[in-house]
Design an enzyme around this catalytic site. Structure first.
Site, mmCIF file in Angstrom:
data_model
loop_
_atom_site.group_PDB
_atom_site.id
_atom_site.type_symbol
_atom_site.label_atom_id
_atom_site.label_comp_id
_atom_site.label_asym_id
_atom_site.label_seq_id
_atom_site.Cartn_x
_atom_site.Cartn_y
_atom_site.Cartn_z
ATOM 1 N N ASP A 198 0.789 -1.019 -0.054
ATOM 2 C CA ASP A 198 -0.019 -0.039 -0.055
ATOM 3 C C ASP A 198 1.082 1.219 0.030
ATOM 4 O OD1 ASP A 198 -2.283 1.335 -0.102
ATOM 5 O OD2 ASP A 198 -2.695 1.109 2.001
ATOM 6 N N LEU B 206 10.423 -20.866 -4.806
ATOM 7 C CA LEU B 206 9.748 -19.815 -3.840
ATOM 8 C C LEU B 206 8.452 -19.935 -5.037
ATOM 9 C CD1 LEU B 206 9.085 -17.549 -2.276
ATOM 10 C CD2 LEU B 206 10.045 -16.191 -3.955
ATOM 11 N N HIS C 182 2.549 3.528 -8.969
ATOM 12 C CA HIS C 182 2.458 1.890 -9.392
ATOM 13 C C HIS C 182 3.589 1.386 -9.993
ATOM 14 C CE1 HIS C 182 -1.730 2.349 -7.454
ATOM 15 N NE2 HIS C 182 -1.960 3.090 -8.582
HETATM 16 C C1 IPE Z 1 -5.373 -2.717 -0.491
HETATM 17 O O1 IPE Z 1 -5.229 -1.310 -0.262
HETATM 18 C C2 IPE Z 1 -5.376 -3.324 -1.515
HETATM 19 C C3 IPE Z 1 -3.931 -3.532 -2.219
HETATM 20 C C4 IPE Z 1 -2.960 -3.303 -1.884
HETATM 21 C C5 IPE Z 1 -4.252 -4.350 -3.546
HETATM 22 P P1 IPE Z 1 -6.266 -0.247 -0.658
HETATM 23 O O2 IPE Z 1 -5.631 1.093 -0.834
HETATM 24 O O3 IPE Z 1 -7.320 -0.534 -1.499
HETATM 25 O O4 IPE Z 1 -7.150 -0.248 0.717
HETATM 26 P P2 IPE Z 1 -7.780 0.963 1.732
HETATM 27 O O5 IPE Z 1 -8.917 1.436 0.688
HETATM 28 O O6 IPE Z 1 -6.905 1.800 2.270
HETATM 29 O O7 IPE Z 1 -8.455 -0.102 2.539
HETATM 30 C C1 IPE Z 2 -1.529 0.248 -3.426
HETATM 31 O O1 IPE Z 2 -1.265 1.642 -3.354
HETATM 32 C C2 IPE Z 2 -1.732 -0.361 -4.784
HETATM 33 C C3 IPE Z 2 -3.001 -0.512 -5.177
HETATM 34 C C4 IPE Z 2 -4.198 -0.750 -4.291
HETATM 35 C C5 IPE Z 2 -3.466 -1.260 -6.218
HETATM 36 P P1 IPE Z 2 -2.553 2.694 -3.491
HETATM 37 O O2 IPE Z 2 -3.003 3.078 -4.774
HETATM 38 O O3 IPE Z 2 -3.567 2.355 -2.707
HETATM 39 O O4 IPE Z 2 -1.854 3.969 -2.849
HETATM 40 P P2 IPE Z 2 -2.223 4.835 -1.853
HETATM 41 O O5 IPE Z 2 -2.981 4.255 -0.502
HETATM 42 O O6 IPE Z 2 -3.519 5.688 -2.694
HETATM 43 O O7 IPE Z 2 -1.315 5.840 -1.371
HETATM 44 MG MG MG Z 3 -4.011 2.444 -0.617
#
Ligand code: IPE
Ligand code: IPE
Ligand code: MG
Length: 237
Positions: free
Chosen positions: A17, A128, A34
């Protein structure tokens, strides 16, 4: 003085995240975050391989992430496709097996085809197992498992008296894999966001304040060392 050997988690699950926040802090578009996050995947997979972890599950796209703007979804799917396209050689060389969990039928055809072919190509690899959670939601997975069980009960294939937690777990996408021992979440968030609700029942949690693109090998090592110091009791004494 000799130190006790580290107990290595057999299965590490990661909620990757903070890509968006990493990019926003640099005045970049979210998709740049990303892209940088995909680099971290490579680094962390190498670290897992070196340490001797057997399974690593990466939360790459949740069932709720379909609610994001189409532009961001498209960028994520393109990155996924590129990741799958370029990993074949490397995974074969490093003896890594690729698997996936989630409603992958919802992914674009281009990704599904690449995923299927990489899973097949790497199926005999042993060093792995990298499990990608794609269009994954734990509640959806549990509901689908329940439906499968209900069907088996209604056809008489199994008797309701034989319904155990083990039998239930066998209906989940994760049936071939052991439960995660360690859960890592980056970006300082303390929640599961619909990830492996059943399977994480006894996992140890490690929350990193770093956003995923800043997370590196030594952070992964730190999480494993932290894990090795935990006293896991599983409800016993
Ligand atoms: C969780 O992250 C999903 C992934 C890392 C793929 P999100 O950014 O979607 O989660 P919330 O919305 O903060 O709970
Ligand atoms: C995690 O990073 C990747 C996915 C959920 C696909 P985010 O896109 O949720 O990044 P933040 O949480 O908005 O910073
Ligand atoms: Mg996120």
């Amino acid at each position: 003085m000799s130190q006790a050997p580290l107990s290595i988690p057999r299965h590490v699950a990661i909620i990757m995240d903070g890509n968006g926040r990493w990019a926003e802090a640099r005045g970049l578009p979210r998709k740049a975050g990303h892209r940088a996050g995909a680099e971290t995947v490579r680094e962390v997979v190498d670290a897992a391989l070196e340490i001797g972890v057997d399974f690593i599950t990466l939360y790459a796209f949740s069932s709720e992430n379909w609610k994001r703007p189409q532009k961001e979804i498209d960028a994520l799917m393109k990155l996924l496709e590129r990741f799958l396209k370029t990993k074949g050689k490397e995974f074969m060389k490093k003896n890594i097996r690729l698997r996936s969990i989630g409603q992958t039928e919802r992914l674009p055809e281009s990704c599904r085809a690449r995923l299927a072919s990489l899973e097949k190509e790497t199926s005999e690899n042993k060093a792995l197992t990298v499990i990608l959670a794609l269009s994954y939601g734990s509640r959806e997975e549990i509901a689908e498992a329940s439906l499968r069980l209900a069907q088996k009960i209604s056809t008489g294939e199994i008797s309701p008296d034989h319904l155990t937690t083990e039998l239930f777990a066998q209906q989940l996408d994760t049936a071939p894999f052991p439960d995660p021992d360690l859960l890592i979440r980056t970006s300082g968030e303390f929640r599961l966001s619909n990830f492996l609700l059943w399977q994480l029942s006894y996992a140890e949690f490690f929350i990193s304040e770093k956003n995923w693109p800043d997370f590196n090998k030594s952070d992964f090592h730190e999480a494993v060392v932290d894990y090795s110091r935990r006293n896991r009791r599983f409800g016993g004494l």
